[in-house]
Design a protein around this motif. Sequence first.
Motif, short mmCIF file in Angstrom:
data_model
loop_
_atom_site.label_atom_id
_atom_site.label_comp_id
_atom_site.label_asym_id
_atom_site.label_seq_id
_atom_site.Cartn_x
_atom_site.Cartn_y
_atom_site.Cartn_z
N UNK A 153 0.84 -1.19 0.00
CA UNK A 153 0.00 0.00 0.00
C UNK A 153 0.88 1.24 0.00
N UNK A 154 0.40 2.30 0.57
CA UNK A 154 1.12 3.57 0.57
C UNK A 154 2.47 3.46 1.27
N UNK A 155 3.45 4.26 0.85
CA UNK A 155 4.77 4.21 1.50
C UNK A 155 4.72 4.51 2.99
N UNK A 156 3.76 5.33 3.43
CA UNK A 156 3.71 5.70 4.84
C UNK A 156 2.99 4.68 5.71
N UNK A 157 2.45 3.61 5.10
CA UNK A 157 1.78 2.57 5.88
C UNK A 157 2.37 1.18 5.66
#
Length: 458
Positions: A153-157
Motif C-alpha cells: 500500500x502507501x509508502x507511509x503505511x
Amino acid sequence: MHNQSAHEISHESSVLSEYIAGTLDRDIPRDVALKTKHHILDTIAAILSGSRLRAGRLAAAYVGSFGGNPEAVVLGTSLVLPAASTALANGMAGHADETDDSHLAGRFHPGCGIVPAALAIAEHQDRSGQDLLRAVALGYDIGARTTMALGFNRPDTARHSTHSLGPAFGAAAAAAALFRFDATRVRHVLSYATQQASGVPFWQRDKEHVEKAFDFGGMGARNGVAAATMVAAGFSAVDDPFSGKHNLFTAFGENPNPSQLTDGLGSRFEIMRASIKKWCVGSPIQAVLDATVALIETNNLKAEHVRRVIITMPDDRIHIVDNRTMPDVCVQHLAALALVDGTVTFESCHDRERMNDPAVTAIRRLIELVPSAELTIATPARQAIVEIETTDGRHLRHHAKAVRGTPDNPMDGSEIEAKALDLMEPIIGSGRAAELIHNVLRLDELTKVRDLRRWLAA
C-alpha cells in the motif's frame, strides 16, 4: 532434502526461471540497451562519488579487512575482493547519498543494488559488456515486478521496505543470469533470495545515510550475489519460493498478485520506467527543486525578495523529507538553499555546515510544508507546487508536474554524461572519467567487463 516435483512448480516460477535462464542469449531492443547504458553509467558515477562519503568509506574498510579471493574491484579503491564483499561495498557507496536512480512503480532504487551485483559477477565470470547490459536490464525487470507483485500500500503505511526487497531480487536474477544457470538453478537462487529477504522501513530514521545505504543498496547486492554463488557452489534449495503453504507472498505480501511477476515480461522493460535524477537529493524533493529553480530563473528571484514560501507535496511521502537532519533529504533546507544560492549543486546539498548558515536558516523559517492527498494520486506522480510571496506583494507559483529525469520528462544523453563527469572527475580525474563514460556507452562492444577495471579502480 525433498524437492517439489515439476508439476508442483507454479506457472509464475516456471515462466520467470526460464526467462532468467535465457537472458544472455536474448537480444534487447536498441532503446532499452541505450537506457541501460545510461543507468549503468549513472550508478557507476554514484558509486565513485559515494566511495568518498561516509557510508562508502566505511563499507570499503569493512570488506577490505576480510580480504579473500580477488574476484571484482571495489570502485574508487585499489581493493579486488570476493564478489559478495565487492557487491556490498559498491552497493553502499551507490546509495551513500541520494545521487542514484529510482523506480517509482517498484518503489525502490534499482541501480545501487542491481548494478554492483551484476558488475561483481560479470567480473567473476569474465563476461562481456553485452552480457552485463542484458543482466542489468533483467535485474530491473525482476526487482520491480517482485515489489509490485507483493501489492504494498502507501509508502507511509507499508510494513516492509520495497527499497530493500526490490534490489535483492533484481540482484539475484542478474547474478543468476550471468552464471548462465538453467531454470532449476535459477529457482534455487530465487529461493535463497527469498530466505534472505528483509527490510523494515525504519530507514527513514537514519541520521547519517549509513544504514540506509546498506538497506537500499549494499544488502540487496550482497544477498543477491550470495544466493547465486551458493548455488554455483552446489547448494540445493526449494524449487519454488513463490507457491506452497509458505512462500514469498504469504510472508511479505499485503495485497499480493503473483501474476505481476511475469506480466509483460519480454515486452515491457522496467528500466524504461526508471528515473535518473537531475538533482542529487531525495526523490520526493526533485519536483520541489524543479519548481523552485524555475521560479528563481523566470522571475530573477533573490532570497531578499522572499516573504513566505508554501510547498505542497504528496501526503504519502512528505514524511520522508520533512525537516530531516541530513541535508540531501531535507526539503525545507534544500528549498531555502536554492533560494539563497540560485540553485543547488552536489557540493552544496551535501554540505552539513550550510544547514546552520544564517542566510539559509532565515529563509527556512519562512517555509510552510503542506501535504496534499490530491497530489498523491495525481499523474505523473511526485508532483509539487511551490508558491512564493515576495516582499513587493507578488504571488509566484509553479506547479512541477513531470519531474526532470523521469520517463515523462527525461534528461538527454548529454545531461546524463555531464552529471556523471561532474561526479566522477574529483575521484578519478577528468581524463579517466571521460574515457570511462566513452567505454560504458560502448559496453556492447567490450569483450570483457574486467577491462573497465583500469577506470573503476583508484
